[in-house]
Design a protein around this motif. Structure first.
Motif, PDB file in Angstrom:
ATOM      1  N   LEU A  51       0.827  -1.210   0.000  1.00 26.02           N
ATOM      2  CA  LEU A  51       0.000   0.000   0.000  1.00 26.02           C
ATOM      3  C   LEU A  51       0.863   1.262   0.000  1.00 26.02           C
ATOM      4  O   LEU A  51       0.573   2.226  -0.714  1.00 26.02           O
ATOM      5  CB  LEU A  51      -0.929   0.000   1.222  1.00 26.02           C
ATOM      6  N   ILE A  52       1.926   1.244   0.801  1.00 24.53           N
ATOM      7  CA  ILE A  52       2.820   2.412   0.837  1.00 24.53           C
ATOM      8  C   ILE A  52       3.559   2.561  -0.497  1.00 24.53           C
ATOM      9  O   ILE A  52       3.761   3.682  -0.991  1.00 24.53           O
ATOM     10  CB  ILE A  52       3.832   2.286   2.000  1.00 24.53           C
ATOM     11  N   CYS A  55       1.306   4.251  -2.762  1.00 23.83           N
ATOM     12  CA  CYS A  55       1.320   5.697  -2.499  1.00 23.83           C
ATOM     13  C   CYS A  55       2.528   6.347  -3.166  1.00 23.83           C
ATOM     14  O   CYS A  55       2.430   7.436  -3.761  1.00 23.83           O
ATOM     15  CB  CYS A  55       1.354   5.962  -0.988  1.00 23.83           C
ATOM     16  N   LEU A  58       1.951   6.468  -6.957  1.00 25.62           N
ATOM     17  CA  LEU A  58       1.038   7.548  -7.323  1.00 25.62           C
ATOM     18  C   LEU A  58       1.762   8.895  -7.301  1.00 25.62           C
ATOM     19  O   LEU A  58       1.570   9.738  -8.180  1.00 25.62           O
ATOM     20  CB  LEU A  58      -0.157   7.580  -6.366  1.00 25.62           C
ATOM     21  N   THR A  59       2.609   9.073  -6.277  1.00 23.17           N
ATOM     22  CA  THR A  59       3.369  10.318  -6.163  1.00 23.17           C
ATOM     23  C   THR A  59       4.337  10.473  -7.324  1.00 23.17           C
ATOM     24  O   THR A  59       4.413  11.534  -7.961  1.00 23.17           O
ATOM     25  CB  THR A  59       4.137  10.346  -4.829  1.00 23.17           C
ATOM     26  N   ILE A 386      -2.636  13.347  -8.306  1.00 22.04           N
ATOM     27  CA  ILE A 386      -2.906  12.422  -7.208  1.00 22.04           C
ATOM     28  C   ILE A 386      -4.257  12.738  -6.567  1.00 22.04           C
ATOM     29  O   ILE A 386      -4.542  13.889  -6.224  1.00 22.04           O
ATOM     30  CB  ILE A 386      -1.820  12.523  -6.119  1.00 22.04           C
ATOM     31  N   TRP A 388      -6.628  12.444  -3.291  1.00 22.60           N
ATOM     32  CA  TRP A 388      -6.356  12.499  -1.847  1.00 22.60           C
ATOM     33  C   TRP A 388      -5.010  13.169  -1.558  1.00 22.60           C
ATOM     34  O   TRP A 388      -4.291  12.794  -0.637  1.00 22.60           O
ATOM     35  CB  TRP A 388      -6.400  11.105  -1.218  1.00 22.60           C
ATOM     36  N   TYR A 389      -4.655  14.139  -2.379  1.00 21.98           N
ATOM     37  CA  TYR A 389      -3.468  14.959  -2.119  1.00 21.98           C
ATOM     38  C   TYR A 389      -3.801  15.945  -0.998  1.00 21.98           C
ATOM     39  O   TYR A 389      -4.903  16.500  -0.969  1.00 21.98           O
ATOM     40  CB  TYR A 389      -3.102  15.716  -3.389  1.00 21.98           C
ATOM     41  N   VAL A 392      -1.681  11.239   0.394  1.00 21.71           N
ATOM     42  CA  VAL A 392      -0.938  10.110  -0.204  1.00 21.71           C
ATOM     43  C   VAL A 392       0.577  10.316  -0.132  1.00 21.71           C
ATOM     44  O   VAL A 392       1.294   9.459   0.388  1.00 21.71           O
ATOM     45  CB  VAL A 392      -1.423   9.866  -1.648  1.00 21.71           C
ATOM     46  N   PRO A 393       1.113  11.442  -0.646  1.00 18.59           N
ATOM     47  CA  PRO A 393       2.575  11.615  -0.538  1.00 18.59           C
ATOM     48  C   PRO A 393       3.056  11.750   0.898  1.00 18.59           C
ATOM     49  O   PRO A 393       4.149  11.266   1.229  1.00 18.59           O
ATOM     50  CB  PRO A 393       2.849  12.890  -1.345  1.00 18.59           C
ATOM     51  N   LEU A 395       1.837  10.281   3.593  1.00 18.98           N
ATOM     52  CA  LEU A 395       1.888   8.946   4.187  1.00 18.98           C
ATOM     53  C   LEU A 395       3.144   8.207   3.736  1.00 18.98           C
ATOM     54  O   LEU A 395       3.842   7.597   4.550  1.00 18.98           O
ATOM     55  CB  LEU A 395       0.637   8.149   3.800  1.00 18.98           C
ATOM     56  N   PHE A 396       3.442   8.281   2.458  1.00 25.13           N
ATOM     57  CA  PHE A 396       4.646   7.644   1.916  1.00 25.13           C
ATOM     58  C   PHE A 396       5.900   8.190   2.586  1.00 25.13           C
ATOM     59  O   PHE A 396       6.779   7.432   3.017  1.00 25.13           O
ATOM     60  CB  PHE A 396       4.702   7.875   0.403  1.00 25.13           C
TER      61      PHE A 396
END
Length: 447
Positions: A51-52, A55, A58-59, A386, A388-389, A392-393, A395-396
């Motif tokens: 999942l990470i 993320c 996506l970033t 992205i 949910w910006y 997402v970044p 969290l990563f």
């Protein structure tokens, strides 16, 4: 001559998969099992890591869409931070990646030698002969052109995925051992165990970020880079979860923790005595794909650094017909062959590679906040952005900082050595810049 786009979305998807799936999935699960110490934590680490990684993908997909450039990983640091920081990160990355290619090539040779060479050459000399031959063959394939390299990569990647899928079929064998075997419990607190488990998990998942090095090679890069990264990551996550479930079902937790030859054990369940040969072919194909994709990727970083005047102009030379950086690729192949004679001395440095990776990836992901401000004109133009910006970044980045801290706590002296290597890169940058400034015209430096 500048680089012209020739690679399709499918080509880049195969590159993404090959940059990630190497030999790690055949070794890391055992290390994760030891560090996790329990079945729930083992699977939590793999699912959470996937999942990470998504993320991060996506970033980097948006980064690649907003800033598509050849040698994009180097260019990104130079554009968003400072050329000195870009050089500091990339000189370590080039050294460690080149050494890693040499070390992984040796592993592939060790697996395939029993099928190729007589017993008299089943030794270190025979291994190095096969390794050198492998590097030369891959070099010659890449010399034929970027499209030929991509076609070879596509074939090797599809074959590799098929072989891994075949190993997963071992779960359907009736002679698979019970999963309810005793488990070796790692003696540490759960948070520490989880953090150290993620080090091995992320080592197995990493590599996709190098995709943006091909920004100048991709047709319609702003659309195809994000889609290729997302498709590639989705395939990798599915493959990794499937193969780890198969490992667990066939070997049990105790088997994972005590068995280093995981792929060989799985192949033996499926094919009996010929399982070792099947594993040898699988490992060799995986290594061949890994060497090939790095033969494609690393010269693109040389190109970007030469554009910034940090390497001689000869590293920018591209064959207009084949789109091959003939000097850059020759330099890389020669570097790998030189390292093969000293590869054992690089083992400790390679053990610290994830410390470099976590720092470079988290700081690269932070660049999305800078790019969003500097490329506002690209908003609402159809490029990937992205959802949910900025969650997402963020969290990563936070999770990768947690892993960096876990490495530092577990081995503070080793982490300090890594930080010293970063500082040495900074010193080299300013010494190079000073030397060029004295000559007065750095843009015209040639070999």
């Amino acid at each position: 001559m500048s680089i012209k786009p020739k690679l399709s979305r499918f080509d880049l998807t195969m590159i993404v998969i090959s940059l990630i799936i190497g030999t790690g999935i055949f070794k890391s699960p055992g290390e994760v099992a030891i560090r996790a110490g329990s079945t729930p934590l083992f699977f939590t680490a793999w699912v959470f890591g996937g999942l990470i990684t998504l993320c991060g993908a996506l970033t980097f997909a948006e980064i690649g869409a907003r800033y598509p450039n050849t040698g994009g990983f180097y260019k990104l640091f130079s554009y968003c931070y400072h050329p000195a920081f870009a050089f500091m990160i990339n000189w370590i990355a080039i050294i460690s990646t080149t050494a890693s290619v040499a070390a992984v090539a040796l592993i592939g040779a060790e697996y395939i030698n029993p099928m190729l060479l007589p017993a008299s050459l089943q030794n270190e000399t025979g291994t190095k002969i096969t390794t050198i031959a492998m590097v030369i063959i891959v070099y010659l394939i890449n010399f034929l052109g970027i499209k030929m390299s991509a076609r070879a990569q596509n074939l090797l990647t599809l074959f590799k995925i098929g072989m891994i899928a075949m190993l997963c079929m071992a779960v359907f064998k009736n002679n698979a051992p019970s999963q309810a075997l005793p488990v070796i419990i790692q003696a540490s607190n759960p948070l520490s165990s989880f953090g150290l488990s993620l080090v091995a998990v992320f080592f197995t998942y990493t590599g996709y970020q190098q995709t943006i090095n091909f920004g100048g090679d991709i047709v319609d890069a702003k659309r195809n880079i994000p889609k290729a990264i997302l498709m590639g990551i989705a395939v990798v996550i599915a493959v990794y979860l499937a193969v780890n479930f198969a490992y667990y079902q066939v070997l049990g937790m105790i088997g994972l923790q005590q068995n280093t030859a995981l792929a060989a054990k799985m192949a033996a369940v499926l094919f009996g005595g010929v399982g070792a040969k099947v594993t040898s072919v699988l490992m060799f194909i995986s290594v061949l794909a890994y060497v090939n994709v790095n033969m494609m990727a690393i010269p693109r970083v040389y190109y970007a650094m030469a554009e910034d005047g940090m390497l001689p102009n000869i590293f920018k030379r591209v064959n207009p017909r084949t789109q091959v950086q003939e000097f850059g690729m020759t330099f890389l192949a020669a570097s790998i062959l030189v390292i093969l004679f000293f590869v054992s001395s690089f083992s400790q440095m390679l053990n610290y590679s994830m410390f470099f990776e976590t720092i470079s990836l988290s700081t690269a992901a932070m660049a999305i906040f800078i790019l969003r401000k500097r490329t506002k004109h690209l908003n609402n133009t159809g490029i990937y952005t992205i959802k949910w910006y900025p969650f997402v970044p963020l969290l990563f980045i936070i999770v990768y900082w947690f892993v960096t801290l876990s490495i530092f706590v577990a081995n503070p002296m080793g982490a300090l050595y890594c930080l010293g290597a970063f500082a040495a890169g900074l010193l080299i940058y300013y010494l190079t810049k000073w030397s060029k400034d004295r000559k007065g015209n750095p843009a015209e430096i040639n070999l």
